[in-house]
Design a protein around this motif. Structure first.
Motif, PDB file in Angstrom:
ATOM      1  N   VAL A 222       0.846  -1.189   0.000  1.00 46.81           N
ATOM      2  CA  VAL A 222       0.000   0.000   0.000  1.00 46.81           C
ATOM      3  C   VAL A 222       0.886   1.246   0.000  1.00 46.81           C
ATOM      4  O   VAL A 222       1.530   1.554   1.005  1.00 46.81           O
ATOM      5  CB  VAL A 222      -0.932  -0.006   1.233  1.00 46.81           C
ATOM      6  N   ASN A 223       0.895   1.967  -1.134  1.00 43.17           N
ATOM      7  CA  ASN A 223       1.825   3.092  -1.279  1.00 43.17           C
ATOM      8  C   ASN A 223       1.146   4.436  -1.499  1.00 43.17           C
ATOM      9  O   ASN A 223       1.825   5.471  -1.422  1.00 43.17           O
ATOM     10  CB  ASN A 223       2.791   2.826  -2.439  1.00 43.17           C
ATOM     11  N   SER A 224      -0.153   4.446  -1.766  1.00 43.01           N
ATOM     12  CA  SER A 224      -0.833   5.726  -1.965  1.00 43.01           C
ATOM     13  C   SER A 224      -1.529   6.153  -0.680  1.00 43.01           C
ATOM     14  O   SER A 224      -1.998   5.312   0.097  1.00 43.01           O
ATOM     15  CB  SER A 224      -1.862   5.631  -3.090  1.00 43.01           C
ATOM     16  N   GLU A 225      -1.600   7.465  -0.470  1.00 43.66           N
ATOM     17  CA  GLU A 225      -2.249   7.985   0.730  1.00 43.66           C
ATOM     18  C   GLU A 225      -3.725   7.583   0.766  1.00 43.66           C
ATOM     19  O   GLU A 225      -4.266   7.268   1.835  1.00 43.66           O
ATOM     20  CB  GLU A 225      -2.105   9.507   0.798  1.00 43.66           C
ATOM     21  N   GLU A 226      -4.366   7.583  -0.399  1.00 43.04           N
ATOM     22  CA  GLU A 226      -5.782   7.211  -0.468  1.00 43.04           C
ATOM     23  C   GLU A 226      -5.994   5.787   0.027  1.00 43.04           C
ATOM     24  O   GLU A 226      -6.906   5.528   0.830  1.00 43.04           O
ATOM     25  CB  GLU A 226      -6.277   7.338  -1.910  1.00 43.04           C
ATOM     26  N   THR A 240       1.673  -3.150   4.895  1.00 41.61           N
ATOM     27  CA  THR A 240       3.031  -3.282   4.364  1.00 41.61           C
ATOM     28  C   THR A 240       3.191  -2.264   3.247  1.00 41.61           C
ATOM     29  O   THR A 240       2.355  -2.186   2.334  1.00 41.61           O
ATOM     30  CB  THR A 240       3.271  -4.707   3.832  1.00 41.61           C
ATOM     31  N   THR A 241       4.265  -1.473   3.302  1.00 37.47           N
ATOM     32  CA  THR A 241       4.415  -0.358   2.380  1.00 37.47           C
ATOM     33  C   THR A 241       5.871  -0.092   2.019  1.00 37.47           C
ATOM     34  O   THR A 241       6.781  -0.398   2.800  1.00 37.47           O
ATOM     35  CB  THR A 241       3.806   0.924   3.002  1.00 37.47           C
ATOM     36  N   ASP A 242       6.060   0.481   0.820  1.00 30.59           N
ATOM     37  CA  ASP A 242       7.373   1.009   0.432  1.00 30.59           C
ATOM     38  C   ASP A 242       7.542   2.430   0.952  1.00 30.59           C
ATOM     39  O   ASP A 242       8.643   2.974   0.931  1.00 30.59           O
ATOM     40  CB  ASP A 242       7.508   1.035  -1.101  1.00 30.59           C
ATOM     41  N   GLU A 243       6.425   3.028   1.371  1.00 31.60           N
ATOM     42  CA  GLU A 243       6.404   4.447   1.777  1.00 31.60           C
ATOM     43  C   GLU A 243       6.205   4.552   3.284  1.00 31.60           C
ATOM     44  O   GLU A 243       5.194   5.044   3.765  1.00 31.60           O
ATOM     45  CB  GLU A 243       5.286   5.184   1.031  1.00 31.60           C
ATOM     46  N   THR A 244       7.202   4.105   4.034  1.00 29.15           N
ATOM     47  CA  THR A 244       7.061   4.102   5.492  1.00 29.15           C
ATOM     48  C   THR A 244       6.919   5.511   6.056  1.00 29.15           C
ATOM     49  O   THR A 244       6.156   5.735   7.001  1.00 29.15           O
ATOM     50  CB  THR A 244       8.265   3.413   6.151  1.00 29.15           C
ATOM     51  N   GLU A 245       7.648   6.452   5.483  1.00 28.17           N
ATOM     52  CA  GLU A 245       7.584   7.830   5.988  1.00 28.17           C
ATOM     53  C   GLU A 245       6.194   8.427   5.766  1.00 28.17           C
ATOM     54  O   GLU A 245       5.628   9.080   6.648  1.00 28.17           O
ATOM     55  CB  GLU A 245       8.646   8.707   5.311  1.00 28.17           C
ATOM     56  N   LEU A 246       5.617   8.196   4.580  1.00 34.08           N
ATOM     57  CA  LEU A 246       4.279   8.712   4.283  1.00 34.08           C
ATOM     58  C   LEU A 246       3.247   8.059   5.195  1.00 34.08           C
ATOM     59  O   LEU A 246       2.375   8.748   5.756  1.00 34.08           O
ATOM     60  CB  LEU A 246       3.921   8.452   2.816  1.00 34.08           C
ATOM     61  N   LEU A 247       3.302   6.756   5.360  1.00 29.91           N
ATOM     62  CA  LEU A 247       2.322   6.073   6.193  1.00 29.91           C
ATOM     63  C   LEU A 247       2.413   6.551   7.641  1.00 29.91           C
ATOM     64  O   LEU A 247       1.394   6.693   8.325  1.00 29.91           O
ATOM     65  CB  LEU A 247       2.508   4.556   6.101  1.00 29.91           C
ATOM     66  N   THR A 248       3.606   6.799   8.109  1.00 28.59           N
ATOM     67  CA  THR A 248       3.779   7.333   9.462  1.00 28.59           C
ATOM     68  C   THR A 248       3.058   8.665   9.610  1.00 28.59           C
ATOM     69  O   THR A 248       2.360   8.906  10.599  1.00 28.59           O
ATOM     70  CB  THR A 248       5.278   7.497   9.794  1.00 28.59           C
ATOM     71  N   LYS A 249       3.196   9.535   8.602  1.00 31.56           N
ATOM     72  CA  LYS A 249       2.531  10.834   8.639  1.00 31.56           C
ATOM     73  C   LYS A 249       1.014  10.674   8.621  1.00 31.56           C
ATOM     74  O   LYS A 249       0.292  11.354   9.360  1.00 31.56           O
ATOM     75  CB  LYS A 249       2.983  11.688   7.445  1.00 31.56           C
TER      76      LYS A 249
END
Length: 253
Positions: A222-226, A240-249
C-alpha cells in the motif's frame, strides 16, 4: 473496592482496544527515501530507526543450503537457487554490501526489541520439496538464534505455510496468495491473511470476517495515501508499504 478495581481495569482495556492502531511493516526494509538497496542490512537498519512494527525481507535457499536475502530468483545475473553462497559473494548490492544471509540479518535484528522481522520464504522454482526444505532450515535457524519472538513468517506457498505451522505451533504465520477465505485460514490454524490490497477490495467482507474469527490482517503493498486511509479506516492490523515515511505521517494525522 474489588468491583471498583474491576470496572477500572475493564475501562482501561476498552480504551486500549479503541486506541489500537494499524501498524507499519516496511516492505524489503525502508529504502525508497533513503536510496538503500532493498533487502539490505542498510534498509533494515533504516526501518529499525523509524521504529516501525516490522521489516519484511525475502529469503531463498542457495544450492549449498544457505538462506540468503533477495527478492528475485536472479541476483545480478546469477540464479540464487542454482548458485553457491560463495558464487553469490562475487556480486555486490549497489551500496557495496554482499548479499546478506538470513542468519546475519536476524542477528542484526536481535540487537533491538521493537521492530519484528517478517520473514518471507520465496517459493522454489526447482521443486516443492526444495520449498519445504527451506521451511525446515528457516525454522531451525530461528530456533538456533532464539529469535522466535522477533520473527514472523509469510509465504505464497500454502504448503509452506502449513509446514511452518507444523514445525512451530506458536509462530505467527501469514498466507500471501489471496486464494483462501478467512474461514480456510482459520481452519489451517494460521495467524491470518497477508493479501494484496486489491484482494481485500474485491472481497469487502473479508476484513470483518477475519476480525470475527480473531485472525490478524495484513495488506500489501500500500503506497498511496488514499489506499492507506482506506485500510486504516477498515482497521487492518498491519499495512506493508514502500512508503514508510508517508504512512507514518498519515497515521499521525
Amino acid at each position: 473496592m474489588k468491583n471498583l478495581i474491576l470496572i477500572t481495569l475493564m475501562t482501561i482495556a476498552l480504551h486500549s482496544a479503541s486506541m489500537a492502531q494499524t501498524s507499519i511493516i516496511a516492505h524489503r526494509g525502508s529504502w525508497k527515501q533513503s536510496n538503500n538497496p532493498q533487502n539490505s542490512i542498510a534498509s533494515f537498519k533504516e526501518a529499525i530507526s523509524q521504529k516501525v512494527y516490522g521489516s519484511e525481507f525475502d529469503v531463498h535457499l542457495t544450492k549449498d543450503n544457505i538462506l540468503v536475502l533477495n527478492h528475485d530468483h536472479d541476483f545480478n545475473g546469477l540464479d540464487v537457487e542454482k548458485s553457491t553462497y560463495q558464487e553469490l559473494l562475487a556480486k555486490k548490492l549497489p551500496n557495496g554490501e554482499s548479499i546478506p544471509t538470513a542468519e546475519e540479518f536476524i542477528k542484526e535484528g536481535l540487537k533491538q526489541k521493537h521492530t519484528k522481522m517478517v520473514f518471507e520464504l520465496k517459493t522454489s522454482r526447482i521443486s516443492k520439496e526444495r520449498t519445504l526444505e527451506a521451511v525446515k532450515q528457516s525454522i531451525e535457524l530461528v530456533k538456533k538464534l532464539k529469535a522466535e519472538k522477533m520473527v514472523e513468517y509469510i509465504a505464497f506457498d500454502w504448503d509452506a505455510c502449513l509446514k511452518f505451522r507444523e514445525l512451530d505451533k506458536k509462530a505467527k504465520v501469514f498466507y500471501l496468495t489471496g486464494d483462501k477465505t478467512p474461514a480456510e485460514i482459520k481452519t489451517a490454524k494460521l495467524t491470518g491473511p497477508d493479501y494484496h490490497f486489491t484482494i481485500f477490495k474485491k472481497n469487502p467482507t473479508w476484513i470483518k470476517e477475519c476480525k470475527d474469527l480473531k485472525l490478524k490482517t495484513n495488506v500489501w503493498t500500500v503506497n498511496s495515501e488514499e489506499d492507506m486511509k482506506f485500510f486504516i479506516h477498515e482497521k487492518v492490523d498491519y499495512i506493508t508499504t514502500d512508503e514508510t515515511e508517508l504512512l507514518t505521517k498519515v497515521l499521525n494525522k
